[in-house]
Design an enzyme around this catalytic site. Structure first.
Site, mmCIF file in Angstrom:
data_model
loop_
_atom_site.group_PDB
_atom_site.id
_atom_site.type_symbol
_atom_site.label_atom_id
_atom_site.label_comp_id
_atom_site.label_asym_id
_atom_site.label_seq_id
_atom_site.Cartn_x
_atom_site.Cartn_y
_atom_site.Cartn_z
ATOM 1 N N ASP A 1 -8.885 -4.901 -6.291
ATOM 2 C CA ASP A 1 -8.486 -3.824 -5.392
ATOM 3 C C ASP A 1 -8.702 -2.455 -6.030
ATOM 4 O OD1 ASP A 1 -7.314 -2.227 -3.472
ATOM 5 O OD2 ASP A 1 -5.253 -2.796 -3.970
ATOM 6 N N SER B 1 0.827 -1.190 0.000
ATOM 7 C CA SER B 1 0.000 0.000 0.000
ATOM 8 C C SER B 1 0.873 1.256 0.000
ATOM 9 C CB SER B 1 -0.960 -0.038 1.191
ATOM 10 O OG SER B 1 -1.961 0.909 1.059
ATOM 11 N N HIS C 1 -6.198 -5.916 -1.709
ATOM 12 C CA HIS C 1 -5.035 -5.101 -1.389
ATOM 13 C C HIS C 1 -3.949 -5.952 -0.733
ATOM 14 C CE1 HIS C 1 -3.782 -0.960 -1.352
ATOM 15 N NE2 HIS C 1 -3.501 -0.973 -0.074
#
Length: 490
Positions: A411, A179, A437
């Site tokens: 995602d 991320s 994710h």
């Protein structure tokens, strides 16, 4: 990443997971919460033993020599002394309470590596100041964080050499992140290529985006036609009830504290997005589609999902969405919300707004809402320098080398990542119904937490394992090149 509040859910699954967020937290508005809030029960963590490093506050000033204490962790059970690789696992936009026992433990065992992890400046226990006023936050940026990682990497290597009574030796280093921390992983390799053999940038949000309409569009694609239609109808119904009796509709979601309608609507939008972001689409779509078929009240059905799953099982706090809470500059366990919004409001934006047509989230959560939030929470003159961020790092045109980019097909953050391969920067998209994710590192779904990133519950385990095999092939090659050259990088 956790607005990716990389998106600001610093309270993410605090009973189950590790650090944001981050991502984020990168949960949507809370960016991409990095599933990082820690639990110490069972074997969900490799270690929770805190260690401390004396870090420079401002790496870019020749006059300011102030320091602060930065928290880090080390796990040496699999380390092949003295020449094994060192894996630097970057913590992102939330408190870092240890090293999570995700897929990195499998990789560490395979490569006989040490694992070290540095908490991001300002988050968790690594705060340089006793309050988070806008003035005090001026040293909170990705640029300072990358320099933190470089300084820590040098410190740790020198400390290891001292313990082994040697000088000038470099172990092979490899960097990992998911991320926002995935973006940091890619950017670290870009800016400090001499300090690492390579990087894994999982769901790495390397593109700063002002109006991130692709986020909402991906939710619609991931949901499928029936669920998308039910979500759109729910949004329209909620908007109508807000106009006629806002107290009643907010009370239905146990969110009466959210005085600003935009905050409330953002809360509802994130609640839907999180199901796809972390690989649990059926938790949302099954009851909502069934309620629509049965002619039941869609708003009530959605409220049940939000209260039972998003707030209940997932552990999100409603105050995360309250601008009164975000303005609070005192240090507490929820400070991460304010910190991530500061990064959003100064560097990356990731403003999740509805597309001009066929959107799912309310059009009331628009660019003006985000800019007003930045101004109300942090003061006049605060807005995201998106162009400058992309100019500095390159966005999806990043010109690094030896970086693996990975993304999950469902995602909504993947459109801010690098999804096309280029020479020496392979990119892989894992395709399955619940690939969200950071699936390559965490498995599916990600709530509850999967030990060692177990992929057996993914709708297509073979797709996950295929990408993991490709990650290992690249790591093997790049680490070998480091060892052959006797240096940490090529």
């Amino acid at each position: 990443m956790g607005i990716m509040k990389l998106a600001l859910i610093s309270m993410f699954l605090s009973s189950l997971l590790f650090s944001t967020a981050s991502h984020a937290y990168l949960a949507p508005r809370t960016l991409l919460h990095s599933l990082s809030k820690s639990s110490t029960n069972g074997n969900r963590s490799l270690t929770t033993k805190e260690l401390w490093f004396n870090q420079t506050l401002d790496h870019y000033s020749p006059y300011d020599h102030r320091k602060f204490q930065q928290r880090y962790y080390e796990f040496l059970d699999y380390f092949r002394m003295p020449d094994g690789p060192i894996f630097l696992k970057i913590c992102g936009e939330s408190s870092c309470n240890g090293i999570a026992n995700d897929y990195i433990s499998v990789l560490a065992k395979k490569f006989e590596a040490a694992v070290v992890s540095l908490e991001h400046r300002y988050y968790g226990k690594s705060s340089p100041f006793k309050s988070t006023t806008t003035e005090n936050l001026r040293y909170l940026s990705s640029k300072q964080a990358l320099f933190d990682l470089a300084a820590f990497r040098q410190y740790y290597q020198e400390s290891l050499n001292l313990k082994l009574n040697r000088t000038g030796v470099e172990n092979p280093w490899f960097v990992f992140g998911v991320s926002y921390s995935g973006a940091l992983s890619a950017w670290f390799r870009l800016k400090f290529p001499h300090l690492t053999c390579g990087s894994l940038a999982s769901s790495a949000v390397v593109l700063a985006v002002y109006d991130y309409t692709e986020f909402d569009q991906q939710i619609g694609e991931s949901a499928g036609a029936e669920c998308k239609a039910a979500l759109q109808e729910t949004t329209h119904l909620v908007e109508g009830r807000l106009a006629s009796d806002k107290k009643a509709v907010k009370a239905l979601f146990d969110a009466a504290e959210l005085d600003i309608d935009g905050d409330f609507l953002y809360f509802l939008a994130d609640a839907a997005a999180i199901a796809f972001q972390y690989g649990n689409p059926d938790k949302l779509c099954s009851p909502l589609v069934q309620a629509k078929k049965n002619g039941e009240d869609l708003v009530e059905a959605y409220a049940n999902y939000v209260k039972q799953y998003y707030v209940g099982s997932f552990g999100v706090s409603i105050q995360t969405y309250d601008q009164k809470h975000l303005k609070d500059a005192t240090l507490n366990e929820n400070t991460g919300d304010r910190l991530w919004w500061f990064q959003v409001c100064t560097e990356v934006a990731y403003f999740q707004v509805a597309p001009s047509d066929d959107g799912i989230r309310s059009s009331q959560v628009n660019t003006k809402y985000h800019l007003d939030l930045c101004k109300k929470v942090f003061g006049e003159g605060i807005y995201p320098e998106v162009d400058a961020t992309n100019l500095y790092y390159g966005g999806t045109n990043i010109a690094g080398s030896k970086i693996v980019f990975t993304n999950g097909s469902q995602d909504p953050w993947r459109h801010a990542s690098k999804q096309t391969s280029s020479p020496d920067m392979p990119s892989f998209v894992i395709s399955c119904d619940n690939c969200g994710h950071g699936t390559d590192m965490r498995g599916c779904p990600q709530s509850p937490f999967n030990i060692e990133g177990n992929s057996e519950h993914c709708s297509s385990p073979d797709a996950v394992e295929k990408v993991r095999h490709q990650i290992i092939e690249n790591m093997d090659l790049w680490l070998s090149e480091c060892q052959d050259s006797g240096r940490s990088s090529m």
